[in-house]
Design a protein around this motif. Structure first.
Motif, PDB file in Angstrom:
ATOM      1  N   GLY A 170     -22.409 -11.660  -9.693  1.00 24.29           N
ATOM      2  CA  GLY A 170     -23.682 -11.106  -9.265  1.00 24.29           C
ATOM      3  C   GLY A 170     -24.860 -12.027  -9.454  1.00 24.29           C
ATOM      4  O   GLY A 170     -25.996 -11.638  -9.214  1.00 24.29           O
ATOM      5  N   GLN A 171     -24.630 -13.257  -9.907  1.00 24.59           N
ATOM      6  CA  GLN A 171     -25.694 -14.223 -10.101  1.00 24.59           C
ATOM      7  C   GLN A 171     -25.517 -15.348  -9.085  1.00 24.59           C
ATOM      8  O   GLN A 171     -24.461 -15.956  -9.001  1.00 24.59           O
ATOM      9  N   GLY A 172     -26.559 -15.633  -8.320  1.00 23.26           N
ATOM     10  CA  GLY A 172     -26.436 -16.653  -7.293  1.00 23.26           C
ATOM     11  C   GLY A 172     -25.490 -16.200  -6.203  1.00 23.26           C
ATOM     12  O   GLY A 172     -25.253 -15.009  -6.008  1.00 23.26           O
ATOM     13  N   LEU A 173     -24.937 -17.172  -5.499  1.00 24.20           N
ATOM     14  CA  LEU A 173     -23.978 -16.882  -4.430  1.00 24.20           C
ATOM     15  C   LEU A 173     -22.611 -17.428  -4.802  1.00 24.20           C
ATOM     16  O   LEU A 173     -22.504 -18.409  -5.539  1.00 24.20           O
ATOM     17  N   PRO A 174     -21.538 -16.783  -4.339  1.00 28.75           N
ATOM     18  CA  PRO A 174     -20.194 -17.250  -4.705  1.00 28.75           C
ATOM     19  C   PRO A 174     -19.957 -18.697  -4.305  1.00 28.75           C
ATOM     20  O   PRO A 174     -20.495 -19.178  -3.307  1.00 28.75           O
ATOM     21  N   GLY A 175     -19.127 -19.393  -5.104  1.00 27.31           N
ATOM     22  CA  GLY A 175     -18.789 -20.782  -4.817  1.00 27.31           C
ATOM     23  C   GLY A 175     -17.562 -20.897  -3.937  1.00 27.31           C
ATOM     24  O   GLY A 175     -17.425 -20.190  -2.937  1.00 27.31           O
ATOM     25  N   ARG A 176     -16.646 -21.747  -4.340  1.00 29.60           N
ATOM     26  CA  ARG A 176     -15.451 -21.970  -3.528  1.00 29.60           C
ATOM     27  C   ARG A 176     -14.494 -20.776  -3.612  1.00 29.60           C
ATOM     28  O   ARG A 176     -14.310 -20.191  -4.669  1.00 29.60           O
ATOM     29  N   GLY A 177     -13.890 -20.451  -2.478  1.00 25.26           N
ATOM     30  CA  GLY A 177     -12.926 -19.369  -2.424  1.00 25.26           C
ATOM     31  C   GLY A 177     -11.508 -19.879  -2.313  1.00 25.26           C
ATOM     32  O   GLY A 177     -11.273 -21.042  -1.974  1.00 25.26           O
ATOM     33  N   GLN A 178     -10.569 -18.992  -2.608  1.00 29.73           N
ATOM     34  CA  GLN A 178      -9.152 -19.337  -2.551  1.00 29.73           C
ATOM     35  C   GLN A 178      -8.423 -18.299  -1.705  1.00 29.73           C
ATOM     36  O   GLN A 178      -8.476 -17.112  -2.019  1.00 29.73           O
ATOM     37  N   PRO A 179      -7.763 -18.710  -0.618  1.00 28.33           N
ATOM     38  CA  PRO A 179      -6.993 -17.734   0.179  1.00 28.33           C
ATOM     39  C   PRO A 179      -5.921 -17.069  -0.668  1.00 28.33           C
ATOM     40  O   PRO A 179      -5.306 -17.693  -1.533  1.00 28.33           O
ATOM     41  N   ILE A 180      -5.716 -15.776  -0.439  1.00 25.02           N
ATOM     42  CA  ILE A 180      -4.668 -15.041  -1.142  1.00 25.02           C
ATOM     43  C   ILE A 180      -3.511 -14.784  -0.188  1.00 25.02           C
ATOM     44  O   ILE A 180      -3.659 -14.885   1.038  1.00 25.02           O
ATOM     45  N   ALA A 181      -2.387 -14.439  -0.746  1.00 29.38           N
ATOM     46  CA  ALA A 181      -1.223 -14.113   0.081  1.00 29.38           C
ATOM     47  C   ALA A 181      -1.462 -12.782   0.784  1.00 29.38           C
ATOM     48  O   ALA A 181      -1.947 -11.819   0.184  1.00 29.38           O
ATOM     49  N   VAL A 182      -1.120 -12.726   2.066  1.00 24.90           N
ATOM     50  CA  VAL A 182      -1.275 -11.501   2.852  1.00 24.90           C
ATOM     51  C   VAL A 182       0.066 -11.139   3.474  1.00 24.90           C
ATOM     52  O   VAL A 182       0.937 -11.994   3.661  1.00 24.90           O
ATOM     53  N   PRO A 183       0.281  -9.874   3.810  1.00 24.08           N
ATOM     54  CA  PRO A 183       1.559  -9.464   4.404  1.00 24.08           C
ATOM     55  C   PRO A 183       1.798 -10.155   5.750  1.00 24.08           C
ATOM     56  O   PRO A 183       0.845 -10.400   6.505  1.00 24.08           O
ATOM     57  N   PRO A 184       3.044 -10.473   6.064  1.00 26.24           N
ATOM     58  CA  PRO A 184       3.348 -11.105   7.363  1.00 26.24           C
ATOM     59  C   PRO A 184       2.856 -10.266   8.541  1.00 26.24           C
ATOM     60  O   PRO A 184       2.425 -10.818   9.559  1.00 26.24           O
ATOM     61  N   GLU A 185       2.904  -8.926   8.412  1.00 24.76           N
ATOM     62  CA  GLU A 185       2.469  -8.062   9.514  1.00 24.76           C
ATOM     63  C   GLU A 185       0.982  -8.230   9.802  1.00 24.76           C
ATOM     64  O   GLU A 185       0.536  -8.054  10.938  1.00 24.76           O
ATOM     65  N   LEU A 186       0.198  -8.548   8.757  1.00 20.89           N
ATOM     66  CA  LEU A 186      -1.235  -8.736   8.955  1.00 20.89           C
ATOM     67  C   LEU A 186      -1.501  -9.929   9.872  1.00 20.89           C
ATOM     68  O   LEU A 186      -2.430  -9.924  10.679  1.00 20.89           O
ATOM     69  N   LYS A 187      -0.659 -10.958   9.756  1.00 21.86           N
ATOM     70  CA  LYS A 187      -0.818 -12.155  10.576  1.00 21.86           C
ATOM     71  C   LYS A 187      -0.559 -11.877  12.059  1.00 21.86           C
ATOM     72  O   LYS A 187      -0.932 -12.683  12.919  1.00 21.86           O
ATOM     73  N   GLY A 218      -5.870  -3.112  15.503  1.00 17.99           N
ATOM     74  CA  GLY A 218      -4.458  -3.428  15.537  1.00 17.99           C
ATOM     75  C   GLY A 218      -3.698  -2.111  15.509  1.00 17.99           C
ATOM     76  O   GLY A 218      -3.862  -1.332  14.569  1.00 17.99           O
ATOM     77  N   LEU A 219      -2.914  -1.822  16.523  1.00 18.58           N
ATOM     78  CA  LEU A 219      -2.326  -0.499  16.690  1.00 18.58           C
ATOM     79  C   LEU A 219      -0.843  -0.469  16.354  1.00 18.58           C
ATOM     80  O   LEU A 219      -0.109  -1.428  16.620  1.00 18.58           O
ATOM     81  N   ASP A 220      -0.409   0.665  15.783  1.00 19.10           N
ATOM     82  CA  ASP A 220       1.021   0.879  15.563  1.00 19.10           C
ATOM     83  C   ASP A 220       1.631   1.460  16.839  1.00 19.10           C
ATOM     84  O   ASP A 220       0.951   1.633  17.868  1.00 19.10           O
ATOM     85  N   ILE A 221       2.921   1.800  16.798  1.00 22.51           N
ATOM     86  CA  ILE A 221       3.601   2.265  18.011  1.00 22.51           C
ATOM     87  C   ILE A 221       3.078   3.609  18.484  1.00 22.51           C
ATOM     88  O   ILE A 221       3.250   3.974  19.649  1.00 22.51           O
ATOM     89  N   ALA A 222       2.397   4.340  17.603  1.00 25.16           N
ATOM     90  CA  ALA A 222       1.830   5.637  17.986  1.00 25.16           C
ATOM     91  C   ALA A 222       0.383   5.515  18.471  1.00 25.16           C
ATOM     92  O   ALA A 222      -0.247   6.521  18.809  1.00 25.16           O
ATOM     93  N   GLY A 223      -0.155   4.279  18.489  1.00 25.19           N
ATOM     94  CA  GLY A 223      -1.512   4.081  18.951  1.00 25.19           C
ATOM     95  C   GLY A 223      -2.566   4.296  17.883  1.00 25.19           C
ATOM     96  O   GLY A 223      -3.765   4.400  18.200  1.00 25.19           O
ATOM     97  N   ASN A 224      -2.149   4.358  16.613  1.00 27.27           N
ATOM     98  CA  ASN A 224      -3.103   4.491  15.508  1.00 27.27           C
ATOM     99  C   ASN A 224      -3.407   3.124  14.905  1.00 27.27           C
ATOM    100  O   ASN A 224      -2.665   2.157  15.100  1.00 27.27           O
ATOM    101  N   ILE A 225      -4.491   3.029  14.137  1.00 29.90           N
ATOM    102  CA  ILE A 225      -4.978   1.751  13.630  1.00 29.90           C
ATOM    103  C   ILE A 225      -4.250   1.377  12.345  1.00 29.90           C
ATOM    104  O   ILE A 225      -4.145   2.180  11.414  1.00 29.90           O
ATOM    105  N   ILE A 226      -3.763   0.142  12.281  1.00 30.51           N
ATOM    106  CA  ILE A 226      -2.924  -0.310  11.176  1.00 30.51           C
ATOM    107  C   ILE A 226      -3.781  -0.704   9.970  1.00 30.51           C
ATOM    108  O   ILE A 226      -4.813  -1.358  10.105  1.00 30.51           O
ATOM    109  N   GLY A 227      -3.314  -0.293   8.784  1.00 28.16           N
ATOM    110  CA  GLY A 227      -3.932  -0.690   7.535  1.00 28.16           C
ATOM    111  C   GLY A 227      -2.893  -1.219   6.563  1.00 28.16           C
ATOM    112  O   GLY A 227      -1.682  -0.983   6.731  1.00 28.16           O
ATOM    113  N   PHE A 228      -3.361  -1.929   5.538  1.00 29.29           N
ATOM    114  CA  PHE A 228      -2.460  -2.582   4.591  1.00 29.29           C
ATOM    115  C   PHE A 228      -2.911  -2.314   3.157  1.00 29.29           C
ATOM    116  O   PHE A 228      -4.110  -2.236   2.874  1.00 29.29           O
TER     117      PHE A 228
END
Length: 345
Positions: A170-187, A218-228
């Motif tokens: 909460g002080q200043g602005l964030p510095g360098r970030g690091q990518p985290i692992a995400v599910p293959p489906e998200l890609k 991003g839609l599933d087979i039923a046309g609903n929005i995908i979440g992770f």
């Protein structure tokens, strides 16, 4: 100065620019020129919005929300605009936001009584990757979602389907970030319909310590929005899609409700927004989430391309919702900051 029907008419003329923000047209890419990595203090001019419905200036209640006030934000700083995500501190003043061109925005909301009247102590800086270079230099510029968790912030990048973690106290602005692992489906999400909602439940809430990530369309087979669910309790779920609304952000209330900000675009009717409430207790892998509509507004009201939603508890105990809009860096659109109190909390 309150902007009313004339601005709404201009917005209707500028729907192509809004469509660009919705992935219906090609949007402007950020410049490739080098940028400084230190924060830049900027001045933000704020014009008040006294009436959310210009047709009924004294009306305050809209669905389950009560209008507190709003601001039209402007700045001559070249990187200001395109605000796509927002988090407001518990004091209701300090905020952290990001633009979809890969810039942090930090500042404080000034109030008169409960109405926002100005923005002060504002600064912007590029969002940096692990190598210290701005994310947008590598093409990771569609930064659209933001979550906080006890000393860390997470940024979702829509087009490349990445999530980057930053240390932040909460002080200043964030510095360098690091990518985290995400599910293959998200890609596999559509290129311009990726993550628009990121949230991290607090201690004592269901799924505490697990990122909740929801795509725009991003839609599933039923046309609903995908979440992770990303973290200790991993899995996938869906959010029921209806009336052509897509996800633009979300926020979790202290009592454990997921508020989902949604947006709809039509060439004939223009832009509309709504907020639905979903109980976190109904969230689990494989679930299809749904909940009641708390709020709806179209271009007859003081809205634009609303893309950011945050919640905080006011000193009087009221739950305050703050929304901010993405102007797509278009002269025909506005950066709006709107605040409401949730009456049914």
């Amino acid at each position: 100065m309150t902007h009313g029907p004339l601005v709404i008419a201009a917005l209707s003329i500028g729907l192509v620019a809004v469509a660009s923000g919705l992935g219906l047209a090609e949007r402007r890419k950020p410049p490739d020129a080098s940028v400084a990595v230190s924060a830049n203090r900027i001045e933000i001019h704020a014009d008040p919005i006294d009436a959310f419905d210009p047709r009924e200036p004294t009306r305050r209640q809209f669905g389950a929300l009560q209008f507190r006030g709003g601001l039209v934000l402007r700045s001559t700083y070249k990187e200001f605009g395109g605000i796509s995500a927002l988090r407001v501190a518990p004091d209701g003043k300090r905020f952290l936001a990001l633009s979809d061109h890969g810039e942090w925005l930090r500042g404080e909301i000034v109030y008169r009584d409960e109405r926002p009247i100005a923005i002060t102590n504002a600064e912007m800086a590029p969002i940096l990757g692990p190598d210290g270079r701005p994310l947008n230099r590598r093409g990771w510029y569609d930064t659209e979602s933001l979550a906080e968790d006890d000393g860390a912030v997470y940024v979702g990048i829509e087009r490349v389907h990445e999530i980057v973690r930053f240390d932040y106290r909460g002080q200043g602005l964030p510095g360098r970030g690091q990518p985290i692992a995400v599910p293959p489906e998200l890609k596999k999400l559509p290129a311009n319909k990726g993550l628009e909602c990121l949230e991290m439940p607090r201690k004592g809430q269901p799924y505490a310590g697990t990122l909740i990530a929801i795509s725009e369309r991003g839609l599933d087979i039923a046309g609903n929005i995908i979440g992770f669910l990303i973290g200790p309790q991993a899995g996938t779920f869906s959010v029921k899609r209806g009336n052509d609304f897509d996800i633009s952000d979300c926020a979790i209330t202290p009592r454990g409700d997921l508020l989902v900000l949604e947006r709809r675009f039509s060439w004939t009717a223009g832009v509309a927004i709504r907020i639905r409430r979903v109980a976190l207790s109904t969230l689990k892998p494989g679930a299809v989430l749904d909940g009641p509509e708390l709020f709806f507004a179209d271009l007859g009201y003081q809205i634009d391309n609303m893309e950011g939603l945050a919640v905080h508890r006011a000193a009087n105990g009221a739950l305050v919702l703050t929304m901010i809009s993405d102007d797509n860096f278009s002269v025909l659109q506005r950066t709006l900051l709107l605040q409401f109190t949730l009456l049914e909390e």
